[in-house]
Design a protein around this motif. Structure first.
Motif, PDB file in Angstrom:
ATOM      1  N   TYR A 140       0.868  -1.168   0.000  1.00  0.00           N
ATOM      2  CA  TYR A 140       0.000   0.000   0.000  1.00  0.00           C
ATOM      3  C   TYR A 140       0.908   1.222   0.000  1.00  0.00           C
ATOM      4  O   TYR A 140       1.918   1.256   0.705  1.00  0.00           O
ATOM      5  N   LYS A 141       0.565   2.244  -0.792  1.00  0.00           N
ATOM      6  CA  LYS A 141       1.390   3.453  -0.860  1.00  0.00           C
ATOM      7  C   LYS A 141       0.514   4.679  -0.624  1.00  0.00           C
ATOM      8  O   LYS A 141      -0.553   4.798  -1.228  1.00  0.00           O
ATOM      9  N   THR A 142       0.982   5.564   0.258  1.00  0.00           N
ATOM     10  CA  THR A 142       0.275   6.798   0.575  1.00  0.00           C
ATOM     11  C   THR A 142       1.243   7.961   0.448  1.00  0.00           C
ATOM     12  O   THR A 142       2.372   7.888   0.951  1.00  0.00           O
ATOM     13  N   ILE A 143       0.804   9.027  -0.207  1.00  0.00           N
ATOM     14  CA  ILE A 143       1.596  10.252  -0.314  1.00  0.00           C
ATOM     15  C   ILE A 143       1.013  11.260   0.670  1.00  0.00           C
ATOM     16  O   ILE A 143      -0.201  11.509   0.673  1.00  0.00           O
TER      17      ILE A 143
ATOM     18  N   LEU B 204      -6.013  -0.802   5.336  1.00  0.00           N
ATOM     19  CA  LEU B 204      -6.151  -1.971   6.204  1.00  0.00           C
ATOM     20  C   LEU B 204      -7.338  -1.804   7.150  1.00  0.00           C
ATOM     21  O   LEU B 204      -8.088  -2.754   7.392  1.00  0.00           O
ATOM     22  N   PHE B 205      -7.504  -0.598   7.681  1.00  0.00           N
ATOM     23  CA  PHE B 205      -8.659  -0.349   8.545  1.00  0.00           C
ATOM     24  C   PHE B 205      -9.953  -0.578   7.767  1.00  0.00           C
ATOM     25  O   PHE B 205     -10.926  -1.095   8.307  1.00  0.00           O
TER      26      PHE B 205
ATOM     27  N   THR C  14     -12.862  -2.919   9.267  1.00  0.00           N
ATOM     28  CA  THR C  14     -14.056  -2.194   9.705  1.00  0.00           C
ATOM     29  C   THR C  14     -14.470  -1.250   8.576  1.00  0.00           C
ATOM     30  O   THR C  14     -14.193  -0.048   8.612  1.00  0.00           O
ATOM     31  N   PRO C  15     -15.124  -1.782   7.535  1.00  0.00           N
ATOM     32  CA  PRO C  15     -15.427  -0.985   6.338  1.00  0.00           C
ATOM     33  C   PRO C  15     -16.233   0.284   6.597  1.00  0.00           C
ATOM     34  O   PRO C  15     -16.052   1.285   5.913  1.00  0.00           O
TER      35      PRO C  15
ATOM     36  N   ILE D 111     -10.334 -11.540   4.263  1.00  0.00           N
ATOM     37  CA  ILE D 111      -9.345 -10.514   4.615  1.00  0.00           C
ATOM     38  C   ILE D 111      -7.938 -11.075   4.469  1.00  0.00           C
ATOM     39  O   ILE D 111      -7.036 -10.406   3.968  1.00  0.00           O
ATOM     40  N   ARG D 112      -7.739 -12.322   4.865  1.00  0.00           N
ATOM     41  CA  ARG D 112      -6.418 -12.962   4.705  1.00  0.00           C
ATOM     42  C   ARG D 112      -5.983 -12.950   3.241  1.00  0.00           C
ATOM     43  O   ARG D 112      -4.834 -12.681   2.930  1.00  0.00           O
ATOM     44  N   GLN D 113      -6.917 -13.258   2.358  1.00  0.00           N
ATOM     45  CA  GLN D 113      -6.588 -13.297   0.938  1.00  0.00           C
ATOM     46  C   GLN D 113      -6.183 -11.912   0.432  1.00  0.00           C
ATOM     47  O   GLN D 113      -5.248 -11.789  -0.355  1.00  0.00           O
TER      48      GLN D 113
END
Length: 134
Positions: free
Chosen positions: A2-5, A35-36, A40-41, A120-122
């Motif tokens: 995952y990439k965040t600027i 990931l959150f 917890t969508p 979620i594991r997948q």
């Protein structure tokens, strides 16, 4: 991965012109939003699942105001009810910090950890850290 600027703010800058060391844990957490979303969508804190139990932060370079940073987050290990993340923060292509964080999938009502669901594991497995990623 995952990439965040993120764009550093003036308020995050200390008296010697560096981004204050207390800012980085907040930035690393901000990069964990995908990931959150998995756990917890709806972002309802009454049903929140991810509880942090450990974090280890290492500073490897200076970070400055006025230049964006990139935070990369990998899943290093998926356990029964926990996951370990490996994270790196870059500014202008330079590694400035690395971090590990361990989270537990937790049920607030029962006050017990829960197995990470297979779906979620997948999804987590798609973001596994490999040496070649570095």
């Amino acid at each position: 991965m995952y990439k965040t600027i993120l764009t550093p703010r003036v308020s995050e800058t200390d008296g010697v012109g560096h981004i204050n060391n207390t800012t980085l844990p907040v930035w690393f957490e901000a990069a964990r939003n995908p990931l959150f979303d998995l756990f917890t969508p709806d972002h309802d804190f009454a049903k929140w699942k991810m509880v942090i139990v450990k974090t280890v932060l290492e500073f490897t370079g200076q970070i400055y105001f006025g230049k964006d940073v990139a935070v990369n987050v990998w899943v290093k290990k998926i356990g029964n009810s926990s996951l370990e993340l490996y994270e790196e923060l870059y500014q202008e292509g330079n590694l400035c910090a690395r971090n590990t964080a361990v989270y537990v999938n937790y049920d607030l009502d029962s006050q017990k950890s829960e197995k990470i669901p297979e779906a979620i594991r997948q999804e987590l497995a798609k973001h596994l850290w490999e040496e070649k990623d570095k």
